[in-house]
Design an enzyme around this catalytic site. Structure first.
Site, PDB file in Angstrom:
ATOM      1  N   ASP A 107      88.543 -64.782  32.068  1.00  0.00           N
ATOM      2  CA  ASP A 107      88.573 -64.946  30.602  1.00  0.00           C
ATOM      3  C   ASP A 107      87.258 -64.474  29.995  1.00  0.00           C
ATOM      4  OD1 ASP A 107      91.123 -66.256  30.675  1.00  0.00           O
ATOM      5  OD2 ASP A 107      90.535 -67.515  28.984  1.00  0.00           O
TER       6      ASP A 107
ATOM      7  N   TYR B  75      93.247 -76.056  42.500  1.00  0.00           N
ATOM      8  CA  TYR B  75      94.586 -76.031  41.917  1.00  0.00           C
ATOM      9  C   TYR B  75      95.636 -76.644  42.835  1.00  0.00           C
ATOM     10  CZ  TYR B  75      93.333 -72.868  38.071  1.00  0.00           C
ATOM     11  OH  TYR B  75      92.811 -72.318  36.940  1.00  0.00           O
TER      12      TYR B  75
ATOM     13  N   ASP C 226      89.467 -67.845  37.466  1.00  0.00           N
ATOM     14  CA  ASP C 226      90.124 -68.158  36.193  1.00  0.00           C
ATOM     15  C   ASP C 226      89.102 -68.055  35.060  1.00  0.00           C
ATOM     16  OD1 ASP C 226      92.113 -69.167  34.391  1.00  0.00           O
ATOM     17  OD2 ASP C 226      91.156 -71.137  34.529  1.00  0.00           O
TER      18      ASP C 226
ATOM     19  N   ASP D 167      77.310 -69.639  38.576  1.00  0.00           N
ATOM     20  CA  ASP D 167      76.604 -69.859  37.304  1.00  0.00           C
ATOM     21  C   ASP D 167      75.795 -68.622  36.909  1.00  0.00           C
ATOM     22  OD1 ASP D 167      74.972 -70.387  39.505  1.00  0.00           O
ATOM     23  OD2 ASP D 167      74.043 -72.195  38.666  1.00  0.00           O
TER      24      ASP D 167
ATOM     25  N   LYS E  72      79.622 -71.025  45.119  1.00  0.00           N
ATOM     26  CA  LYS E  72      78.621 -72.026  44.755  1.00  0.00           C
ATOM     27  C   LYS E  72      78.095 -72.604  46.070  1.00  0.00           C
ATOM     28  CE  LYS E  72      76.466 -74.577  41.672  1.00  0.00           C
ATOM     29  NZ  LYS E  72      75.481 -74.044  40.715  1.00  0.00           N
TER      30      LYS E  72
HETATM   31  C1  IPM Z   1      95.715 -68.265  33.985  1.00  0.00           C
HETATM   32  C2  IPM Z   1      95.960 -69.629  33.380  1.00  0.00           C
HETATM   33  C3  IPM Z   1      96.588 -70.547  34.413  1.00  0.00           C
HETATM   34  C4  IPM Z   1      95.572 -70.729  35.532  1.00  0.00           C
HETATM   35  C5  IPM Z   1      97.043 -71.919  33.913  1.00  0.00           C
HETATM   36  C6  IPM Z   1      97.909 -71.840  32.697  1.00  0.00           C
HETATM   37  C7  IPM Z   1      97.759 -72.669  34.997  1.00  0.00           C
HETATM   38  O1  IPM Z   1      94.791 -70.138  32.843  1.00  0.00           O
HETATM   39  O2  IPM Z   1      96.664 -67.638  34.469  1.00  0.00           O
HETATM   40  O3  IPM Z   1      94.578 -67.796  33.959  1.00  0.00           O
HETATM   41  O4  IPM Z   1      94.649 -71.536  35.409  1.00  0.00           O
HETATM   42  O5  IPM Z   1      95.722 -70.041  36.554  1.00  0.00           O
HETATM   43 MN    MN Z   2      93.181 -68.666  32.748  1.00  0.00          MN
END
Ligand code: IPM
Ligand code: MN
Ligand code: NAD
Length: 365
Positions: A249, A141, A245, A221, A189
């Site tokens: 999710d 990032y 990240d 993975d 990794k």
């Molecule tokens: C999160 C989001 C952000 C990230 C994006 C929108 C920059 O996906 O907060 O998880 O990747 O950190």
């Molecule tokens: Mn995210």
């Protein structure tokens, strides 16, 4: 307790969910005689349109002067053709960097009431309670160099970490593990990347300071699979920015919805609080968004920036109670109808508010 909270609601469902989180926090303040002040500032797409930049100076100054920042979400399809540095997301990355918090805590707690909402079998997720600690200020990032050279048709990003960047986030993860089930899983990794080899070696060095915590290492993975197969085996999971990240999710599958996940970023000048989900353009403005991730993020503000553990726990138990009573936003319904009452974003916020009030008044009486 006095808390100055800056609200940067952002785009899409950001304003809808933060409104409900703020209303729950206001209820807590009224019940406990706390002085919570809320200021609102623009960030993301709405700031690009109105101020010409995704993070106006006024927003950053207000954030740095606050006790905590509550951020909704940023991003919208109309900005998709912009380069990364000009997009709404650039405002989010910059405020993260300026506030300086490097440890992004993303708890994934599987409420039993939502087990039916997960595609995973109830016996797999029952009792799952994971705390992801995502490194937030390094890796791909922020690593330099980065570019897209249109002439040569070449593009590159850089995954870069220093030993001290890894050590500081690992130390926080170990400390959190000590207060939980004393197990730490570090995800990397290291079979391919030098960055991950440094990561793993550093986590092992820091581990020596925490002999009471069991450490294991997983490749990212395989970890993506283990999380779905045996989520209950994990306690604290520490990992670099992009892996965190993605895995966080994925943990929305364990909790039944991405809309259930809160986060708190600590370790910098001012703590930053955001639900894990994004601006959800597909459902924005329709009253369909689940505000519980944002409301649970409000609980994390009280815990990590207010030291108000009883009040934080009251929000969490109110959420559980509302779910137990069968109240659901649309993302929390998977075919079931019996005993379920469908609620809009605002109605769900009101239910939690009402329940928090009942609970805290009962404690006080
Ligand atoms: C999160 C989001 C952000 C990230 C994006 C929108 C920059 O996906 O907060 O998880 O990747 O950190
Ligand atoms: Mn995210
Ligand atoms: P998203 O998280 O916005 O949505 C993914 C899916 O989950 C969508 O189907 C959405 O409707 C659903 N969803 C998300 N939150 C929900 C909620 N609270 N209630 C009910 N359903 C919910 O991810 P995306 O669609 O990949 O990204 C949309 C935009 O959001 C992009 O611009 C992305 O960069 C941005 N984003 C921002 C943040 C942030 O500001 N912290 C985080 C992630 C994504």
């Amino acid at each position: 307790m006095k808390l100055n909270i800056l609200v940067t609601a952002g785009d899409g469902i950001g304003p809808e969910v933060t409104n409900e989180a703020v209303s729950v926090l206001k209820e807590i303040a009224a019940l406990g005689g706390h002085d919570f002040a809320f200021m609102e500032k623009r960030i993301g797409g709405v700031a690009i349109v109105q101020d010409g930049t995704p993070l106006p100076d006024g927003t950053l100054d207000a954030a740095l002067a606050s006790d905590a920042v509550l951020l909704g979400a940023v991003g919208g399809n109309e900005f998709n053709s912009l380069p990364p540095s000009k997009r709404p997301e650039a405002g989010l990355l910059r405020i993260r960097a300026e506030l300086g918090g490097f440890a992004n805590l993303r708890p994934a707690f599987a409420f039993k009431e939502l087990a039916i909402n997960s595609p995973l079998r109830a016996e797999i997720i029952d009792g799952a309670d994971i705390l992801f600690v995502r490194e937030l200020l390094g890796g791909l990032y922020f690593g330099q160099p980065r570019a897209w050279d249109r002439e040569s048709g070449e593009s590159w990003n850089t995954m870069r970490y220093t030993r001290s960047e890894v050590a500081r986030v690992a130390r926080i993860a170990f400390q959190l593990a000590q207060k939980r089930r004393r197990k730490l899983t570090s995800v990397d990794k290291a079979n391919v990347l030098e960055v991950s080899q440094l990561w793993r070696a550093t986590v092992n060095e820091v581990a020596a300071e925490f002999p009471d915590v069991t450490v294991e290492h997983q490749y990212v993975d395989a970890m993506a699979m283990h999380l779905m197969n045996r989520p209950r085996d994990f306690d604290v999971v520490v990992t670099e920015n992009l892996f965190g990240d993605i895995l966080s999710d994925e943990s929305g599958v364990i909790t039944g919805s991405l809309g259930m996940l809160p986060s708190a970023t600590i370790g910098g000048k001012v703590n930053l609080f955001e639900p894990v989900h994004g601006s959800a353009p597909d459902i924005a403005g329709k009253g369909l968004a689940n505000p519980l991730g944002a409301i649970l993020t409000g609980a994390l503000i009280l815990r990590h920036s207010g030291g108000l553990e009883t009040e934080a726990a009251a929000i969490e138990s109110a959420v559980r109670k509302v779910l137990k009573q069968g109240f659901r936003t649309p993302d929390l319904v998977r075919g079931q109808t019996e005993g379920i009452t469908a609620l809009s974003t605002k109605e769900m916020g009101a239910k939690v508010r009402e329940t928090v009030k009942e609970q805290l008044s009962a404690v006080g009486s």
